[in-house]
Design a protein around this motif. Structure first.
Motif, PDB file in Angstrom:
ATOM      1  N   GLU A 149       0.810  -0.941   0.097  1.00 57.71           N
ATOM      2  CA  GLU A 149       0.065  -0.013  -0.075  1.00 57.71           C
ATOM      3  C   GLU A 149       0.869   1.292  -0.019  1.00 57.71           C
ATOM      4  N   MET A 150       1.961   1.212   0.878  1.00 56.36           N
ATOM      5  CA  MET A 150       2.602   2.215   0.797  1.00 56.36           C
ATOM      6  C   MET A 150       3.527   2.680  -0.337  1.00 56.36           C
ATOM      7  N   MET A 151       3.751   1.544  -1.051  1.00 58.36           N
ATOM      8  CA  MET A 151       4.470   1.640  -2.418  1.00 58.36           C
ATOM      9  C   MET A 151       3.279   2.256  -3.773  1.00 58.36           C
ATOM     10  N   ALA A 152       2.083   2.368  -3.257  1.00 61.07           N
ATOM     11  CA  ALA A 152       1.143   3.145  -4.100  1.00 61.07           C
ATOM     12  C   ALA A 152       0.676   1.846  -5.156  1.00 61.07           C
ATOM     13  N   VAL A 153       1.146   0.424  -4.454  1.00 59.63           N
ATOM     14  CA  VAL A 153       0.409  -0.594  -5.282  1.00 59.63           C
ATOM     15  C   VAL A 153      -0.824  -1.302  -4.540  1.00 59.63           C
TER      16      VAL A 153
ATOM     17  N   ARG B  49       2.377   6.350   9.502  1.00 58.76           N
ATOM     18  CA  ARG B  49       1.124   6.007   8.794  1.00 58.76           C
ATOM     19  C   ARG B  49       0.283   7.198   8.534  1.00 58.76           C
ATOM     20  N   GLY B  52       1.787   8.828   5.413  1.00 59.24           N
ATOM     21  CA  GLY B  52       1.667   7.800   4.431  1.00 59.24           C
ATOM     22  C   GLY B  52       0.033   7.942   3.799  1.00 59.24           C
ATOM     23  N   GLN B  54      -2.275   6.212   5.323  1.00 58.01           N
ATOM     24  CA  GLN B  54      -2.884   5.273   5.620  1.00 58.01           C
ATOM     25  C   GLN B  54      -4.188   5.201   6.700  1.00 58.01           C
ATOM     26  N   TYR B  78      -2.137   7.962  -3.767  1.00 60.13           N
ATOM     27  CA  TYR B  78      -1.019   6.808  -4.384  1.00 60.13           C
ATOM     28  C   TYR B  78      -0.131   7.948  -5.212  1.00 60.13           C
ATOM     29  N   ARG B  81       2.352   8.971  -2.536  1.00 62.55           N
ATOM     30  CA  ARG B  81       2.987   7.934  -1.921  1.00 62.55           C
ATOM     31  C   ARG B  81       4.170   7.491  -2.930  1.00 62.55           C
ATOM     32  N   MET B  84       7.348   8.893  -1.778  1.00 62.32           N
ATOM     33  CA  MET B  84       7.822   8.245  -0.669  1.00 62.32           C
ATOM     34  C   MET B  84       8.099   6.859  -0.614  1.00 62.32           C
ATOM     35  N   MET B  86       9.289   3.767   2.225  1.00 70.58           N
ATOM     36  CA  MET B  86       9.094   3.506   3.599  1.00 70.58           C
ATOM     37  C   MET B  86       9.959   2.371   4.141  1.00 70.58           C
ATOM     38  N   MET B 164      10.882   7.263   4.672  1.00 66.35           N
ATOM     39  CA  MET B 164      10.726   7.327   6.196  1.00 66.35           C
ATOM     40  C   MET B 164      11.103   5.790   6.580  1.00 66.35           C
TER      41      MET B 164
END
Ligand SMILES: Nc1ncnc2c1ncn2[C@@H]1O[C@H](COP(=O)(O)OP(=O)(O)O)[C@@H](O)[C@H]1O
Ligand SMILES: [Mg+2]
Lengths: 276, 269
Positions: A149-153, B49, B52, B54, B78, B81, B84, B86, B164
Motif C-alpha cells: 500500500e505504501m508503495m502505491a500498489v 502511517r 503516508g 493510511q 497513491y 506515496r 515516498m 518507507m 521514512m
C-alpha cells in the motif's frame, strides 16, 4: 390465575434469561452479517480490480501453478479411490437386478454430476484454500500488504485478484480431471477385476451421459465452487487478525466455511438443474 | 518553493477514542535527516502511517509537498506515496519473491521501464547497500541486517523525495547498525531526499540526525539539534538521552496504591 410473588419472580427470571439468550443470538447474527458484508465488498472490489490479472496474465498463471498444480496429486489419488469404491458398491447393487453392465453409467454419472465437483471442492478447500488463507494472513502479519500500500500498489489488484482467478480457473479443470481419473478407477475395478464386459461398460456410458445436462452442469457447479472456495479463503486471510493465533484460526475457518458453503450450494444448484 | 517537504500541523489522532497524538506540530525541511524519538507505544509508527495517508487524523492535518494528505482521494494518495519510500520495522520483504524481484517490484508495478533497464537499476540499488552478490537469495535466507538493507534498497528503488524509516536500528548487531547508519545518511545526501527516522536508539539517531523531535504523552516534549538536546536540562530529555529508568516517564504504569492493594483481600480484577 392468582399472581403470587413467587410466580412473578420465576416469570421475571425466565424473561431475563430469554432476553439474554436473544441478545446473544442477535449479537452473533450481526457479527456474521457484518462479515458477510465485508466479504461481499471484497468480492466486488476483487472483480473491479481484476484488469491487472488478465493484462499481466503471468501473475495469474503463477498462482494457478501454486493452487492448481499443488492440489493435483491429492485430487488424482482421491479420484482413483473414489472411482474404485463406486464401482464396487455399484456392482454389488446392480447385479441384484441383473444390470451390471450399467456400472459404467453409474460411475460416470455419479462422478460427473456430483462427486467430481463436490469432492474436488472439498479437497481444494483443505489443500489450496488453507494455503491461500495462511499466505495472505502471514503477508498481513508481516506488514507486506501494508508495505505494498505504501508503495502505491493496490494489494487487492496485485495479491487478491490473481489468486481469485487462479482458483476459479483451476477448479473446473481439477474437477474434470477428478471425474476422468475416477472413471478410470471404476473401469479397473469393474472390467479387469470383476469381469464386466468391456464394450458394455463404455457404450452404456457413452449412450447415457449427456453433454449438456451432465457434463456442462458439472462444470458450472465446479465454477461456482471455485468462486466460493477461493473467495472464502482470500477473505479469511485478508480479514485475519495480524497475529499467529489469528491466522491459524482463520485457516481453520476457511475449511469449515468452505465445506459448508460447497455442500449447501450443491443442494441449491442441483435442485435448479433438475428443475430446468 | 516551500522549504519543508512535510508539515504536521496541530495533528490529533486516537484509536478507539483514546487520543494518541494531541496537537502535534513538526516540520521536515528538504534535504535534512529528521528524527522522531519517543518511548515504545508513544505513537511513532502511527505518525508515519498518518504521513503516508493510511489513516486519517481526527483533527489537524499533514501536508506533503504542500498537499493535505487526508483530503486526497485514492489516486491522490497513491500519487503522493510515489514520492515516498518507507522502510518497515521488520523489513516487510515479500517472502514469495527473491531479493532481486523485491527491489524490482516497485519498478515493475509503477513504471514502464524495459526489463533490461530494470535489471541495471536493481543491481545499482543492491550495490549501494552492498548486497549485489545476494540478488538471488530469498528473504528467508537473509540475516536481519541484510533483510533491512534489501528493504532499504527497495524503499529507494524509485528515488523517492521522502524516505521514512521505522526503527531502522532495532534488533541489529553493532556492525549492521553502523552500516545502516551510514547508509541512511549517504542515501539521503546522494538522492537529495528528506529522511524521517523513527527510533528510540539515542546514540545512532543522534549521530546522523540534523534535527530531533521528542514525543511523549501525545505531544512534542522537546526538539532541537542533537547537540542542543544532549546538553538540554529538560528532565524528560535528560532521562531519555541518558536512559534513566525513573523520571518524568515513571517506571510504574499508573496503579492503585500498592500497600492497600496488598492488604486488600479482594482478587485483582
Ligand atoms: N490498529 C490499531 N488499533 C488500535 N490500537 C492501535 C493500532 N495500532 C497501534 N495501536 C496502539 O497505538 C499505540 C501506539 O502505537 P505505535 O504507533 O505503533 O507506537 P510506537 O511505534 O511509538 O511504538 C500503541 O499503544 C498501540 O497499542
Ligand atoms: Mg513502532
Amino acid at each position: 390465575m392468582s399472581d403470587n410473588p413467587i410466580k412473578i419472580m420465576i416469570k421475571s427470571k425466565l424473561l431475563s434469561s430469554i432476553t439474554q439468550t436473544l441478545r446473544g443470538i442477535g449479537k452473533r447474527m450481526t457479527e456474521r452479517i457484518w462479515r458477510l458484508g465485508t466479504g461481499t465488498r471484497l468480492f466486488f472490489l476483487t472483480i473491479f480490480y481484476s484488469g491487472e490479472s488478465f493484462k499481466r496474465f503471468h501473475l495469474t498463471l503463477r498462482e494457478i501453478y501454486f493452487t492448481g498444480v499443488m492440489s493435483l496429486l491429492i485430487i488424482v489419488v482421491s479420484a482413483f479411490f473414489v472411482g474404485m469404491v463406486l464401482a464396487l458398491q455399484g456392482y454389488n447393487t446392480l447385479q441384484k437386478y441383473g444390470s451390471s453392465e450399467a456400472i459404467g453409467v453409474l460411475v460416470a454419472l455419479s462422478l460427473v454430476r456430483e462427486l467430481g465437483p463436490v469432492v474436488t471442492a472439498l479437497l481444494f478447500a483443505g489443500r489450496a484454500g488453507t494455503a491461500i488463507t495462511a499466505e495472505i494472513g502471514l503477508m498481513k502479519t508481516t506488514e507486506q500488504l501494508s508495505a505494498m500500500e505504501m508503495m502505491a500498489v493496490n494489494p487487492i489488484a496485485r495479491v487478491v485478484a490473481p489468486r481469485f482467478w487462479a482458483g476459479v480457473i483451476s477448479m473446473p479443470i481439477l474437477a474434470t480431471l477428478f471425474s476422468m481419473v475416477g472413471i478410470l478407477g471404476g473401469y479397473i475395478v469393474a472390467v479387469p477385476l470383476i469381469g464386466v464386459d468391456d464394450g458394455a461398460f463404455w457404450s452404456q456410458m457413452q449412450a447415457n451421459v449427456d453433454f449438456r445436462a451432465d457434463i456442462i452442469n458439472g462444470v458450472i457447479k465446479s465454477l461456482v465452487f471455485g468462486v466460493a472456495c477461493t473467495m472464502i479463503a482470500l477473505f479469511e486471510g485478508f480479514d485475519a487478525p495480524p497475529t499467529a493465533e489469528g491466522v491459524s484460526r482463520a485457516t481453520t475457518r476457511t475449511v469449515v466455511i468452505s465445506s459448508l458453503a460447497v455442500l449447501a450450494l450443491d443442494f441449491v444448484l442441483t435442485s435448479f438443474m433438475l428443475v430446468i | 518553493m516551500n522549504p519543508n517537504i512535510v508539515e504536521i500541523d496541530h495533528l490529533s489522532f486516537g484509536y478507539k477514542g483514546r487520543l494518541l497524538h494531541k496537537g502535534i506540530n513538526m516540520v521536515f525541511p528538504r534535504g535534512k535527516v529528521v528524527a522522531i524519538m519517543g518511548g515504545s507505544g508513544s505513537g511513532k509508527t502511527t505518525l508515519l502511517r498518518l504521513i503516508g495517508g493510511q489513516i486519517k487524523p481526527s483533527a489537524g492535518e499533514v501536508r506533503v509537498d504542500g498537499e493535505v494528505v487526508h483530503q486526497q482521494d485514492r489516486d491522490g494518495i497513491y500519487r503522493l506515496r510515489r514520492k515516498m519510500g518507507m522502510l518497515f520495522q521488520h523489513g516487510a520483504l515479500f517472502t514469495d519473491l527473491s531479493v532481486f524481484d523485491n527491489v524490482a517490484f516497485p519498478m515493475r508495478e509503477l513504471t514502464d521501464l524495459p526489463e533490461s533497464m530494470i535489471r541495471d537499476l536493481v543491481l545499482m540499488k543492491l550495490n549501494a547497500v552492498g548486497l549485489r552478490g545476494a540478488y538471488n537469495f530469498t528473504p528467508t535466507e537473509l540475516s536481519g541486517g541484510m533483510a533491512r538493507r534489501v528493504a532499504l534498497a527497495r524503499a529507494v528503488a524509485l528515488d523517492p523525495n521522502i524516505i521514512m524509516y521505522d526503527e531502522p536500528f532495532a534488533g541489529l548487531d553493532p556492525i549492521s547498525m553502523g552500516v545502516i547508519c551510514d547508509l541512511i545518511r549517504s542515501l539521503n545526501d546522494a538522492l537529495g531526499a528528506t529522511s524521517i527516522i523513527v527510533s528510540h536508539d539515542v546514540k545512532e539517531t543522534f549521530l546522523i540526525a540534523d534535527y530531533v523531535y521528542f514525543v511523549a504523552n501525545g505531544e512534542v516534549a522537546a526538539e532541537g539539534t542533537p547537540h542542543d538536546l544532549i546538553q538540554s536540562s529538560l528532565p524528560f530529555v535528560h532521562q531519555f538521552v541518558h536512559g534513566e529508568k525513573d523520571g518524568p516517564v515513571p517506571f510504574h504504569y499508573p496503579a492503585a496504591n500498592y500497600q492497600s492493594e496488598l492488604l486488600n483481600q479482594a482478587p485483582v480484577k
